[in-house]
Design a protein around this motif. Structure first.
Motif, mmCIF file in Angstrom:
data_model
loop_
_atom_site.group_PDB
_atom_site.id
_atom_site.type_symbol
_atom_site.label_atom_id
_atom_site.label_comp_id
_atom_site.label_asym_id
_atom_site.label_seq_id
_atom_site.Cartn_x
_atom_site.Cartn_y
_atom_site.Cartn_z
ATOM 1 N N GLY A 74 0.653 -1.109 0.195
ATOM 2 C CA GLY A 74 -0.211 -0.107 -0.504
ATOM 3 C C GLY A 74 0.685 1.297 -0.264
ATOM 4 N N VAL A 75 0.122 2.440 -0.288
ATOM 5 C CA VAL A 75 1.166 3.390 -0.586
ATOM 6 C C VAL A 75 0.228 4.310 1.296
ATOM 7 C CG1 VAL A 75 0.961 5.794 -1.784
ATOM 8 C CG2 VAL A 75 1.690 3.399 -2.660
ATOM 9 N N LEU A 76 0.760 5.923 1.717
ATOM 10 C CA LEU A 76 0.224 6.143 2.908
ATOM 11 C C LEU A 76 0.296 7.522 2.824
ATOM 12 C CD1 LEU A 76 -0.952 6.487 5.085
ATOM 13 C CD2 LEU A 76 1.003 6.305 6.765
ATOM 14 N N ILE A 77 -0.506 8.106 2.248
ATOM 15 C CA ILE A 77 -0.608 9.640 2.009
ATOM 16 C C ILE A 77 -0.686 10.495 3.394
ATOM 17 C CG2 ILE A 77 -1.471 11.656 1.023
ATOM 18 C CD1 ILE A 77 -2.617 9.878 -1.312
ATOM 19 N N ALA A 78 0.805 10.900 3.442
ATOM 20 C CA ALA A 78 0.652 11.381 5.153
ATOM 21 C C ALA A 78 1.064 13.334 4.374
ATOM 22 C CB ALA A 78 1.394 10.875 6.370
ATOM 23 N N SER A 79 1.223 13.975 3.450
ATOM 24 C CA SER A 79 1.472 14.546 2.905
ATOM 25 C C SER A 79 0.941 16.407 3.303
ATOM 26 C CB SER A 79 1.282 14.891 1.574
ATOM 27 O OG SER A 79 -0.479 14.327 1.136
ATOM 28 N N GLY A 80 0.498 15.832 4.529
ATOM 29 C CA GLY A 80 -0.551 17.335 5.222
ATOM 30 C C GLY A 80 -1.360 17.734 4.450
ATOM 31 N N GLY A 81 -1.537 19.208 4.303
ATOM 32 C CA GLY A 81 -2.826 20.178 3.811
ATOM 33 C C GLY A 81 -1.887 21.007 3.141
ATOM 34 N N PHE A 82 -3.066 22.097 2.816
ATOM 35 C CA PHE A 82 -2.923 23.040 2.063
ATOM 36 C C PHE A 82 -2.765 24.660 2.039
ATOM 37 C CE2 PHE A 82 -7.285 21.722 1.528
ATOM 38 C CZ PHE A 82 -8.085 23.123 0.560
ATOM 39 N N ALA A 83 -2.669 24.296 3.250
ATOM 40 C CA ALA A 83 -2.591 26.111 4.138
ATOM 41 C C ALA A 83 -1.691 27.457 2.455
ATOM 42 C CB ALA A 83 -2.614 25.462 5.763
ATOM 43 N N LYS A 84 0.155 26.178 2.234
ATOM 44 C CA LYS A 84 0.954 27.398 1.728
ATOM 45 C C LYS A 84 0.483 27.507 -0.218
ATOM 46 C CE LYS A 84 3.106 29.080 4.443
ATOM 47 N NZ LYS A 84 4.987 28.580 4.486
ATOM 48 N N SER A 85 -0.898 27.011 -0.482
ATOM 49 C CA SER A 85 -0.858 26.885 -1.834
ATOM 50 C C SER A 85 -2.539 28.172 -2.066
ATOM 51 C CB SER A 85 -2.082 25.182 -1.754
ATOM 52 O OG SER A 85 -1.931 25.819 -3.439
ATOM 53 N N GLU A 86 -1.847 29.244 -2.786
ATOM 54 C CA GLU A 86 -2.488 29.989 -3.145
ATOM 55 C C GLU A 86 -3.828 29.707 -4.009
ATOM 56 O OE1 GLU A 86 -3.059 33.074 -1.301
ATOM 57 O OE2 GLU A 86 -1.429 31.772 -0.042
ATOM 58 N N GLU A 87 -4.043 29.096 -4.465
ATOM 59 C CA GLU A 87 -4.220 28.640 -6.267
ATOM 60 C C GLU A 87 -5.886 27.846 -5.910
ATOM 61 O OE1 GLU A 87 -4.716 25.274 -9.893
ATOM 62 O OE2 GLU A 87 -2.866 26.093 -8.791
#
Length: 458
Positions: free
Chosen positions: A181-194
């Motif tokens: 399996g692949v586990l996504i634990a990459s956090g959110g998008f608080a630095k993505s203005e888009e």
């Protein structure tokens, strides 16, 4: 092509708990971290973790229960969070607390914090927490961490299962296989203005404080394969930051949870200060210029907690971020609000608190259902200019209690798991302090156990 049983995307608290769990279970693990160091938004957090029934509570004579914690999570979440996720958190939270202690995590203090009916904010130093887990990982020969290695896409194998990750390392694209399996634990998008403009335009005026890697990469990779996103409409900022705060110096204080009040630039209150600081943040952004002031007296100041990221008011004073004066008239002059209005605001509040029927917003507690407010009457008086920050996004891709990523029909996407800030459905319309790091640990481990088909022991 390299092959591991589990590939983890992200080295924050969720990813590191998962790496330790998988490594100690004997699995071969590759953790890909896009930045040059571990931690992500975790190391910018206040370090609170929400647990009930701990030895720390027992030593302080605090009676608590899993059911009380679950009830608070559901109530503060506006009952729009997924009950099965909350119940699962409740089921596994105490064992997770002991697991963290056993792995070197140092719990320092216990505080009453937002959304809880009793003190259950267990504090850690986030840096110490990450480094303790990293120390364990370095002793596990079957776990490998690659830094400066951002994941780009998730790929399906011949069986139609998510089984490969395309990532970049040393300027070259590479593919690694993940057999379990692949586990996504990459956090959110608080630095993505888009992404923020797309999903949270109401937060345009909020400060941007989060991990440098928080651009929504994991979210987009999961979207490509049909992941559902249940709760983006509830995105909110976090209240209580000084306007000068940034990712390096996170100047925050929550004196209103110790008995202070909040006024806008007109000198009037606009909300019940005992509510979740997410709800407070939404209301504060609607005030003139998005600026407000926390007001308190010496009674509250004496409740300061040294070295606490939320309650160390003396630190704010040393950083010259507080106004301190002997009269309400002087305080009004310092923050440039009408004297008569501020006097009336405080007099009305004090009278209501003393009579037990606070008339404007019905405040009855310090925070949620805990604590008794006190009048603001003992000099000196203090003011702290405050605004809202995007610290984390607290909404994301749908998962079940096993950490499996779900499509719009509540069906698991084969081979794909997620944990931590990137996931949705848990917090709902509000936020309970400590539940973010708490869910990182609980669901990071549960996802690993399902991927490896191990017996649940969390």
């Amino acid at each position: 092509m390299e092959s591991f049983e589990l590939v983890i995307l992200g080295g924050g608290f969720a990813g590191m708990c998962a790496a330790v769990e998988a490594g100690e279970s004997g699995a071969s693990v590759l953790l890909l971290e896009k930045e040059s160091e571990l931690g992500g938004s975790t190391v910018l957090s206040s370090g609170y973790m929400a647990f009930a029934g701990t030895d720390m509570q027992e030593k302080k004579g605090i009676e608590d229960s899993t059911q009380s914690l679950v009830n608070d999570l559901i109530e503060v979440g506006g009952r729009v969070n997924k009950k099965e996720l909350i119940d699962s958190y409740g089921e596994h939270q105490l064992k997770t607390y002991h697991w963290l202690v056993d792995h070197g995590i140092e719990f320092r203090t216990l505080q009453a914090v937002s959304g809880h009916s009793v003190p259950r904010g267990h504090t850690i130093d986030p840096h110490q927490g990450i480094q303790s887990l990293y120390k364990v990982v370095k002793e596990l020969p079957n776990v490998m961490i690659r830094f400066n290695a951002p994941a780009k896409r998730l790929l399906k194998n011949d069986m139609g299962r998510i089984g490969q990750v395309l990532y970049e390392a040393n300027g070259k694209e590479q593919i690694v296989a993940a057999t379990k399996g692949v586990l996504i634990a990459s956090g959110g998008f608080a630095k993505s203005e888009e992404l923020l403009k797309l999903f949270a335009p109401q937060l345009n005026g909020a400060l941007r404080i989060s991990g440098e890697g928080s651009h929504g990469d994991g979210l987009q990779m999961a979207w490509e394969h049909g992941a559902w996103v249940p709760d983006l409409p509830y995105l909110s900022g976090t209240y209580g930051f000084h306007p000068s705060a940034n990712s390096v110096v996170k100047s925050q204080g929550l004196a209103f949870y110790k008995g202070g009040i909040i006024v806008n630039q007109l000198g009037v209150r606009f909300i019940d200060e005992s509510l979740s600081y997410k709800v407070l943040g939404n209301a504060a952004l609607r005030q003139p210029e998005g600026i407000s002031y926390q007001i308190w007296d010496q009674t509250v100041m004496e409740k300061a907690v040294a070295d606490d990221p939320l309650y160390d008011f003396d630190l704010l004073k040393r950083r010259r971020l507080l106004y301190q004066v002997d009269t309400i008239d002087e305080l009004a002059d310092c923050i440039d609000v009408p004297v008569k209005v501020l006097e009336h605001t405080i007099t009305t509040y004090n009278s209501g608190i003393q009579s037990g029927t606070e008339p404007e917003f019905g405040r009855k507690s310090l925070t949620h259902n805990y604590g008794k407010p006190t009048p603001i009457e003992k000099a000196p008086f203090y003011a702290f200019e405050s605004t809202v920050a995007m610290l984390a996004t607290y909404a994301g891709i749908a998962v079940n209690t096993k950490g499996q990523v779900l499509n719009p029909y509540d069906e698991p996407i084969s081979g794909l798991y997620a944990a931590g800030e990137v996931t949705g459905g848990f917090h709902g319309a509000g936020y309970v302090t400590g539940s973010s790091l708490g869910k990182c640990a609980v669901f990071g481990r549960l996802a690993v156990l399902d991927a490896l088909k191990k017996e649940t022991k969390v």
